[in-house]
Design an enzyme around this catalytic site. Sequence first.
Site, PDB file in Angstrom:
ATOM      1  N   GLU A  21      -8.365   0.726  -6.585  1.00 30.71           N
ATOM      2  CA  GLU A  21      -9.546   1.249  -5.169  1.00 30.71           C
ATOM      3  C   GLU A  21      -9.375   2.911  -5.496  1.00 30.71           C
ATOM      4  O   GLU A  21      -8.112   2.952  -5.003  1.00 30.71           O
ATOM      5  CB  GLU A  21      -9.136  -0.332  -4.572  1.00 30.71           C
ATOM      6  CG  GLU A  21      -9.556  -1.113  -4.811  1.00 30.71           C
ATOM      7  CD  GLU A  21     -10.443  -2.124  -3.668  1.00 30.71           C
ATOM      8  OE1 GLU A  21     -10.764  -2.875  -4.424  1.00 30.71           O
ATOM      9  OE2 GLU A  21      -9.279  -1.574  -2.784  1.00 30.71           O
TER      10      GLU A  21
ATOM     11  N   HIS B  29     -16.996   2.175  -0.817  1.00 27.86           N
ATOM     12  CA  HIS B  29     -16.403   2.258  -1.202  1.00 27.86           C
ATOM     13  C   HIS B  29     -16.292   1.888  -3.165  1.00 27.86           C
ATOM     14  O   HIS B  29     -17.029   1.187  -3.242  1.00 27.86           O
ATOM     15  CB  HIS B  29     -15.716   0.521  -0.997  1.00 27.86           C
ATOM     16  CG  HIS B  29     -14.459   0.032  -2.148  1.00 27.86           C
ATOM     17  ND1 HIS B  29     -13.845  -0.484  -1.661  1.00 27.86           N
ATOM     18  CD2 HIS B  29     -14.731  -0.674  -3.003  1.00 27.86           C
ATOM     19  CE1 HIS B  29     -12.769  -0.859  -2.259  1.00 27.86           C
ATOM     20  NE2 HIS B  29     -13.351  -1.122  -3.494  1.00 27.86           N
TER      21      HIS B  29
ATOM     22  N   ARG C 157      -4.989  -7.524 -10.997  1.00 33.18           N
ATOM     23  CA  ARG C 157      -5.957  -9.093 -11.027  1.00 33.18           C
ATOM     24  C   ARG C 157      -7.037  -8.666 -11.148  1.00 33.18           C
ATOM     25  O   ARG C 157      -7.715  -7.460 -11.461  1.00 33.18           O
ATOM     26  CB  ARG C 157      -6.033  -9.711  -9.818  1.00 33.18           C
ATOM     27  CG  ARG C 157      -6.338  -9.728  -8.477  1.00 33.18           C
ATOM     28  CD  ARG C 157      -6.723 -10.268  -7.671  1.00 33.18           C
ATOM     29  NE  ARG C 157      -6.683  -9.420  -6.119  1.00 33.18           N
ATOM     30  CZ  ARG C 157      -8.164  -9.184  -5.620  1.00 33.18           C
ATOM     31  NH1 ARG C 157      -8.798  -9.616  -6.711  1.00 33.18           N
ATOM     32  NH2 ARG C 157      -8.385  -8.307  -4.351  1.00 33.18           N
TER      33      ARG C 157
ATOM     34  N   LYS D 162      -2.554   0.283   8.931  1.00 35.34           N
ATOM     35  CA  LYS D 162      -3.278  -0.942   8.248  1.00 35.34           C
ATOM     36  C   LYS D 162      -1.717  -1.586   7.589  1.00 35.34           C
ATOM     37  O   LYS D 162      -0.652  -0.818   7.428  1.00 35.34           O
ATOM     38  CB  LYS D 162      -3.403  -0.231   6.476  1.00 35.34           C
ATOM     39  CG  LYS D 162      -4.955   0.081   6.409  1.00 35.34           C
ATOM     40  CD  LYS D 162      -5.021   0.900   4.787  1.00 35.34           C
ATOM     41  CE  LYS D 162      -6.980   0.653   4.657  1.00 35.34           C
ATOM     42  NZ  LYS D 162      -6.894   1.493   3.579  1.00 35.34           N
TER      43      LYS D 162
ATOM     44  N   LYS E 182       0.702  -0.984   0.222  1.00 38.04           N
ATOM     45  CA  LYS E 182      -0.370  -0.047  -0.133  1.00 38.04           C
ATOM     46  C   LYS E 182       1.043   1.135  -0.075  1.00 38.04           C
ATOM     47  O   LYS E 182       0.561   2.263  -0.772  1.00 38.04           O
ATOM     48  CB  LYS E 182      -0.962  -0.103   1.416  1.00 38.04           C
ATOM     49  CG  LYS E 182      -2.152  -1.236   1.175  1.00 38.04           C
ATOM     50  CD  LYS E 182      -3.140  -1.178   2.124  1.00 38.04           C
ATOM     51  CE  LYS E 182      -4.057  -1.812   2.153  1.00 38.04           C
ATOM     52  NZ  LYS E 182      -4.117  -2.921   2.677  1.00 38.04           N
TER      53      LYS E 182
END
Lengths: 456, 73
Positions: free
Chosen positions: A274, A207, A296, A158, A116
């Site tokens: 995202e 999201h 992917r 995270k 990330k």
Amino acid sequence: MLGPVLIANRGEIACRIAATCRRLGLRSIAVYSDADAGAMHVAAADAAERIGPAPPRESYLSIPAIIAAALRSGARMVHPGYGFLSENADFARACVEAGLVFIGPPEAAIRAMGGKAAAKAVAREAGVAAVPGYDGEDGSPERLAEEAGRIGYPVMIKAVAGGGGRGMRRVEAAPGFPAALAAARREATAFGDDRVLVEKFVASARHIEVQVLADAHGTVLHLGERDCSLQRRNQKLVEESPGPGIDAALRAELGRRAVALARAVGYVGAGTVEFVADATPPLDAARIWFIEMNTRLQVEHPVTEMVTGLDLVEWQLRVAAGERLPFAQEDLAPQGHAVEARLCAEDPARNFLPSPGTIAMLRLPEPGPGLRIDAGFRTGDVLTPFYDPLIAKLIAHAPSRAEALERLASALDAVVAEGIRTNAGFLARALRSEAMQAGGVDTHFLEGFRLRDAAA
Amino acid sequence: MADIAVPVEITASVWKIEATPGQAVAAGDVLMILESMKMEIPVESPRAGTVKSILVAEGDQVNEGQVVLLLDA
């Protein structure tokens, strides 16, 4: 194109990839662990290779076992599906070194987007706004706590190498930071990398993600967005396209960002960028930030296929074989509305506790116009604790959002499962809820709905 | 003092054992963490007591209802 194709996965995605291979006249080869010798995905392919015992590390996550199976079977291409080795750069490299075509982006693109923190650095370079946060080298508890204070609580910790909601901890205020950091690190260790980053936590978030498709000749297109805000434990359960409240101008802006990121890492194939959006209406491009790129195919790719009419697996295969994408961006405006529900073996009444076991009986609705069923299991199959609880995906497509929601809810009504618990009834009620009908719910909606639903 | 059997509520593998024999625990303390279908599921102590014995090891497969730990309470 180059056949045969080894499908390095299981369940519904392996069945779905095999179906496209068959339609294109490519021979497909399944792989299976000892737990999956009689699985539906084995029957869906033209041949199958055993790769090891049930635990994923010894089978579906074993690079040597899968490369050996590919070479033994005479495969020329390897499709990793999602999960397992699909975002493993070492696997992509091992395929290439073994003379196999890896169906996915180049190893370097996987590495660039793999963590990330690295992905956020790419975004900075490409001029795409990421969520405010700290991902610097100094990972000491003191420095991280200090940065959290600077970003402003609430914050999210995270795991750099995390995913699927694991290795994530929300912290409301400074006193809770040390314990949350320790917990996040512990979970991060399971990914073999205990580094964490700290990010601004958007209290009410949606999201939103953008599908990209790129060929090896410099064409990079976006296929519009998906709203995946219906989640439990940070994992998606319902996804739709187009996203409620997203007009052509916002779609073009998010698409521009996604394409810029894909170009920045030399992306080839299908991928997903995202974003987290502040859910406070109206949606505003200035309050939508990049989070990560999944290098992917996504679980929820069928909603994009329904509104664009494209088979993404077909285009993955064609791009991997060196073909050019024959479309232009303006050909790809979404048609109608599509919604997907993930039918899982879990019990919403017990906080979505997984429900492994033998499927004594499973009846799914018949697919037809406007209804697609991507199943990975049948009556008599065993859902083991080793793998994830996804049984099938139900995807509805209709001219309007309201019709698509009702078509999907009706399809869920028709699901009959015995021997295991499923979320079918729960998801049907959620789809018919007032908030869902109105559209634009945030990522907390489903958990709140579960509590109200359990009380009703 | 009586032996309290602690069963698991799901078929899973034992991911991590947190408790040690002889340890005093409160109701709700996490005794071990199971993993099933990619989810971590804590096994919590049903009441206060002392851990008498642990009947499984990390990596073991356990079935729904199986007793994994005895508590003196």
